[in-house]
Design an enzyme around this catalytic site. Structure first.
Site, short mmCIF file in Angstrom:
data_model
loop_
_atom_site.label_atom_id
_atom_site.label_comp_id
_atom_site.label_asym_id
_atom_site.label_seq_id
_atom_site.Cartn_x
_atom_site.Cartn_y
_atom_site.Cartn_z
N ASP A 158 29.60 24.89 -0.28
CA ASP A 158 28.52 24.35 -1.10
C ASP A 158 27.49 23.60 -0.26
OD1 ASP A 158 26.99 23.44 -3.22
OD2 ASP A 158 28.33 21.77 -3.68
N ASP A 338 19.73 27.37 -1.33
CA ASP A 338 20.99 26.87 -1.88
C ASP A 338 22.00 28.00 -2.06
OD1 ASP A 338 22.89 25.19 -3.07
OD2 ASP A 338 22.09 25.56 -5.06
#
Length: 453
Positions: A158, A338
């Site tokens: 992440d 992201d």
């Protein structure tokens, strides 16, 4: 004698007891049953042989080939490279469409579209919403070990967080029951900390305490401070429904709880790698695998120039780009690269202007739009800076949904507003472009990803 075989004798796959085999001149009913049973067994064996052959073909030509390709890439890497699995939101979206019986609504809306009605004619309003599902989420799953006895865990990779956490054997909540659990008593390198901590994500909250132990990623090991999670109730239903055990944060230190250096930075601090950077390569032809490289750049993953964009904030991997779609423009917009977003998110006002006259239909209750895959009106995104120009054509942001209707595609574009106009460049962008996340130089590198290695 009559040995005619009637089709209805086989309508259940096996031979019926009152079939045309009764016409055979067999006096002994036991012998007749034996013959019938023999045919049934033969049928089952034949069916099993065909299925085994099919399974072997798929294994040899699909699964094994994919594993061999991945192993070859990992073996020939100059830097630490690990393969990871990708779980896209696509399946969850389709499940929701079917669960809420939206399939017919979508088909009817597309019929309206084909009849020449405008995009405003869809079933459902812009305020409709189905809660508790993070449709924009995508998960990159990678494996790592904790403890000197290398207890295995599957982590979400992440870029939007900076801590590492694993579920503890001390966890008593239901979500931990199906997970790999960390047991500090089985590791000789464990160091107690005990500081209580709570982690907040968009999907929910987990809580636990800090510990320190050996963490191994690929062939690199280091003592590292992480969180033992003992309560996951606030992270439901996401946690139980997914296959990951914990999260490995690849964001910036300012995002971390407890002011812990990200693991890539700590690897450099301990002289395990030369450069504090990592890269993502997502093959275009395989939506379910990807490659994370730590400490260096594998040039075979990209082609053409590798362009660097400076971060405008050391919190997220956020850069400044001008955004263009047709004659719609937003200058000096924040753009976050992201790994945890399956779509391109754009400011709502920008999206509304972009969708005008594009012949798209809003999915009832969901923040998505559907169109025909061959829609020639769909535009190309352009993101530009003084350093480079990055385009995203429809083929990269369209998601085929043939199981909803033939020739239908969903736009992987979502309207999302921040205090400052911001785009999130998620999976569609990262499939076209090889990306470098460079802690040392506070920058993101972008290059055209190779379609074939």
């Amino acid at each position: 004698m009559d040995i005619t075989v009637r089709e209805h004798d086989f309508k259940h796959g096996f031979i019926k007891s009152n079939s045309t085999f009764d016409g055979l001149n067999i006096d002994n009913s036991k012998n007749k049953k034996k013959i019938q049973k023999g045919f049934q067994i033969l049928y089952v064996l034949l069916f099993c042989s065909v299925m085994c052959g099919l399974f072997y073909y798929v294994y040899e030509n699909v699964w094994l080939q994919r594993d061999n390709e991945m192993n070859e890439i990992l073996k020939n890497s100059e830097h630490l490279t690990i393969g990871f699995k990708v779980e896209n939101a696509h399946d969850r979206i389709l499940k929701t469409i079917k669960t809420h019986k939206l399939k017919n609504y979508i088909k009817e809306s597309v019929n309206f579209l084909n009849s020449g009605l405008t995009k405003t004619n869809y079933l459902g309003s812009s305020n409709d919403n189905i809660e508790l599902v993070d449709f924009q989420n995508i998960m990159f799953y990678g494996d790592a070990e904790v403890g000197d006895n290398q207890q295995p865990f599957t982590f979400i990779l992440d870029t939007g967080s900076a801590n590492l956490w694993v579920p503890s054997v001390k966890c008593t909540t239901a979500g931990c029951l199906t997970k790999h659990l960390y047991d500090s008593s089985k590791s000789r390198t464990y160091e107690k900390d005990g500081t209580k901590v709570e982690m907040n994500y968009v999907s929910g909250t987990v809580s636990g305490f800090f510990s320190k132990d050996l963490v191994t990623v690929g062939n690199l090991s280091l003592p590292y401070k992480f969180i033992e999670v003992i309560d996951t109730n606030g992270f439901e239903p996401t946690y139980t429904a997914s296959t990951f055990d914990g999260i490995l944060g690849l964001g910036w230190k300012d995002l971390s709880i407890g002011s812990v250096d990200p693991i890539v930075v700590e690897l450099k601090n301990q002289n395990k790698i030369e450069n504090a950077l990592f890269t993502f390569y997502l093959p275009v032809h395989d939506k379910h695998t990807g490659f994370l490289t730590i400490g260096g750049i594998e040039e075979r993953f990209y082609e053409g120039p590798l362009t660097y964009e400076k971060l405008n904030h050391d919190l997220y991997w956020q850069i400044t780009l001008d955004a263009h779609v047709g004659n719609i423009m937003l200058e000096k917009a924040n753009c976050i690269v992201d790994s945890g977003t399956s779509a391109i998110t754009v400011p709502t006002d920008f999206l509304n202007k972009m969708l005008q006259n594009l012949d798209v239909i809003k999915v009832p209750f969901l923040p998505f739009y559907v169109t025909l895959c061959n829609n020639s009106k769909l535009p190309t995104f352009e993101f530009t800076s003084e350093n480079g120009k990055y385009t995203l054509e429809p083929e990269y942001y369209l998601q085929h949904i043939e199981d909803v209707g033939p020739g239908l595609c969903m736009l992987n574009i979502i309207g999302l507003d921040f205090p400052v106009p911001t785009f999130i460049l998620g999976d569609p962008f990262m499939r076209k472009y090889f990306t470098v996340f460079d802690y040392d130089n506070h920058s993101v590198g972008i290059a055209l990803a190779k379609k074939n290695l």
